[in-house]
Design an enzyme around this catalytic site. Structure first.
Site, mmCIF file in Angstrom:
data_model
loop_
_atom_site.group_PDB
_atom_site.id
_atom_site.type_symbol
_atom_site.label_atom_id
_atom_site.label_comp_id
_atom_site.label_asym_id
_atom_site.label_seq_id
_atom_site.Cartn_x
_atom_site.Cartn_y
_atom_site.Cartn_z
ATOM 1 N N ASP A 151 1.081 -1.356 -0.448
ATOM 2 C CA ASP A 151 -0.058 0.111 -0.246
ATOM 3 C C ASP A 151 0.988 1.248 -0.356
ATOM 4 O O ASP A 151 2.381 1.304 0.576
ATOM 5 C CB ASP A 151 -0.684 0.277 1.606
ATOM 6 C CG ASP A 151 -0.154 0.482 2.265
ATOM 7 O OD1 ASP A 151 0.768 -0.740 2.549
ATOM 8 O OD2 ASP A 151 -0.706 0.844 3.513
ATOM 9 N N GLU B 156 0.194 -1.180 6.141
ATOM 10 C CA GLU B 156 1.624 -0.124 6.707
ATOM 11 C C GLU B 156 0.897 1.034 6.811
ATOM 12 O O GLU B 156 1.177 1.486 7.974
ATOM 13 C CB GLU B 156 2.361 -1.094 6.318
ATOM 14 C CG GLU B 156 3.514 -1.104 6.594
ATOM 15 C CD GLU B 156 4.545 0.953 6.871
ATOM 16 O OE1 GLU B 156 5.428 0.810 8.360
ATOM 17 O OE2 GLU B 156 4.431 1.956 6.026
#
Length: 485
Positions: free
Chosen positions: A121, A188
């Site tokens: 991400d 994250e």
């Protein structure tokens, strides 16, 4: 008087002897005679695959409802199609749909598994900064020896590099002695609750004890350390904790023509001012001393003498490091007011005012000790203090004397022979903090060169990675997997 001078002179001589002996014993900790890693053929198609990966807008948001999961689905389809051996030879378990846990069973079950991790991400492009990008952030352009786009540094290059390395090894018929685990998170950038933490919990449920974990974190820093001309390969052995506290002040409000002696805004401003005037104490024993023990012996005699005798020169070191925001942050818990909310109209006194203060917590402190420090510093019972939900205590420091650290050290030296390898404290947060209870050897290192300007590109504008660095990343991951058998 003469006797006093003789004693003083004797003490001075003894001090100089101690300083000199400590300095002479302060020898290099760099591994020598490390052979270059065997050649690994990396094709241009690997770079093209990274560029394509950048085109998937896998942006994570704290408000999960804003996340475009169709982009995550497309990315997962893309890697499945492009890494067929990874997906046929390894077992894949999806955690919360998008967290990925791969397993390649080793031939020797007595060996603890190794785990390589990263996250795919990315942070959003800040509204209004699109015009500052010289190349569109999600175009995945390859130009002038660089791949451009959001995620090239943080952290799709790690995920793609590990996949490339594993696919390369599997093509050669590789079968590990030690089980290989790969863990890739999908959130994250929003503290890894659905991804990194959930994957770690899944591994914990199986009662798997890991040999070592390696995540993103440090890098091969090519500038920024006075007294050193060689690049420094920074290996994160721990990371700071994280908490945001919301401070709220309440007053009567009313018309601005009749203000009280102290408004809610004034009360809150005073509290923040008092807090900034009460910084947290500095400490060298929370990662900085380990850093100095590795880089100090590589410096000139004067600096070497100082770092060899921190028992005497600690105040001087702290004073010098406090002159830079980045180096000062290594020594203490930081205080950063980030959000201020109050008022809706210029002639109306707001009833309440609130501010969010972000703290990055040095090992040795906790969320609770930070909260206590804030309460004491602002010294105002009328200010409400509320911790926000996302918080984490600092990680313990991993062992630099372990065989796993030596293996990582040797692998780095085989790929980056000119670099000085050194442990350090990661100032930000990574998904690896979720693995601390599973493994004592948690390290954070991204094998690519970066300078101060490159550091600004992460979460900033014009993020990019050189094609040479990316190819070296793949070579590094191939080498560390081989070395771990």
């Amino acid at each position: 008087m003469k006797r006093f001078l003789r004693i003083a002179l004797l003490l001075l001589v003894l001090l100089l002897v101690v300083l000199l002996v400590n300095t002479l014993r302060f020898t290099s900790r760099q591994l020598s005679d490390v052979p270059a890693a065997p050649a690994v053929a990396v094709s241009d198609s690997a770079v093209a695959r990274l560029a394509e990966a950048i085109r998937y807008r896998t942006v994570s948001f704290t408000d999960y409802t804003l996340t475009d999961t169709t982009q995550f689905d497309k990315f997962l389809t893309f890697i499945e199609q492009n890494y067929p051996l990874v997906h046929s030879r390894m077992t894949l378990e999806k955690v919360n749909n998008y967290g990925l846990l791969y397993e390649l069973k080793g031939k020797n079950p007595a060996l603890k598994p190794m785990l390589l991790m990263g996250h795919y991400d990315v942070v959003p492009v800040i509204q209004g900064t699109q015009r500052m990008w010289k190349r569109p952030p999600f175009a995945g352009l390859v130009e002038g020896g660089y791949v451009y786009g959001r995620g090239t540094l943080d952290d799709k290059s790690t995920v793609m590099g590990v996949l490339e390395a594993t696919e390369t090894l599997l093509k050669s018929g590789f079968q590990p002695n030690r089980t290989l685990l790969l863990a890739f998170g999908q959130d994250e950038e929003t503290l890894g609750i659905r991804g990194g933490r959930a994957i770690a919990e899944r591994i914990a449920q199986r009662k798997i004890e890991l040999e070592y974990v390696m995540d993103e974190g440090g890098t091969v820093k090519t500038d920024g350390v006075s007294g050193l001309t060689r690049p420094i390969a920074l290996v994160g052995i721990g990371e700071k904790g994280y908490v945001s506290l919301q401070l709220t002040a309440v007053s009567d409000g009313g018309h601005s023509s009749m203000p009280p002696k102290q408004t809610s805004i004034g009360m809150l401003a005073e509290a923040i001012s008092n807090l900034e005037k009460a910084p947290f104490a500095s400490h060298l024993d929370a990662g900085a001393k380990q850093l100095f023990s590795y880089i100090g012996p590589e410096m000139g005699f004067g600096q070497k003498l100082i770092f060899a005798n921190t028992w005497l020169f600690a105040p001087l070191i702290e004073r010098i490091m406090s002159q830079s925001n980045s180096s000062a942050a290594i020594l203490h818990t930081t205080i950063a007011p980030t959000i201020f909310q109050a008022g809706v109209k210029d002639n109306v006194l707001p009833i309440d005012a609130s501010a969010t203060i972000n703290f990055r917590i040095l090992p040795g402190e906790t969320v609770q000790t930070v909260t206590d420090h804030v309460r004491e510093a602002i010294a105002n019972d009328r200010i409400q203090i509320r911790p926000l939900s996302n918080q984490a205590n600092p990680s313990p420091l991993s062992d630099t004397e372990s065989p796993s650290f030596t293996l990582l050290n040797r692998t780095i030296r085989s790929i980056f022979p000119d670099a000085i390898v050194s442990p350090y404290l990661v100032l930000g947060g990574t998904d690896s903090r979720h693995y601390q209870r599973l493994c004592r050897n948690v390290y954070r290192f991204a094998p690519n060169h970066m300078n101060d300007e490159d550091m600004k590109r992460m979460h900033g504008t014009n993020e990019r990675i050189s094609t040479v660095d990316y190819q070296n990343m793949i070579r590094f991951y191939v080498t560390i997997i081989r070395n771990s058998q």
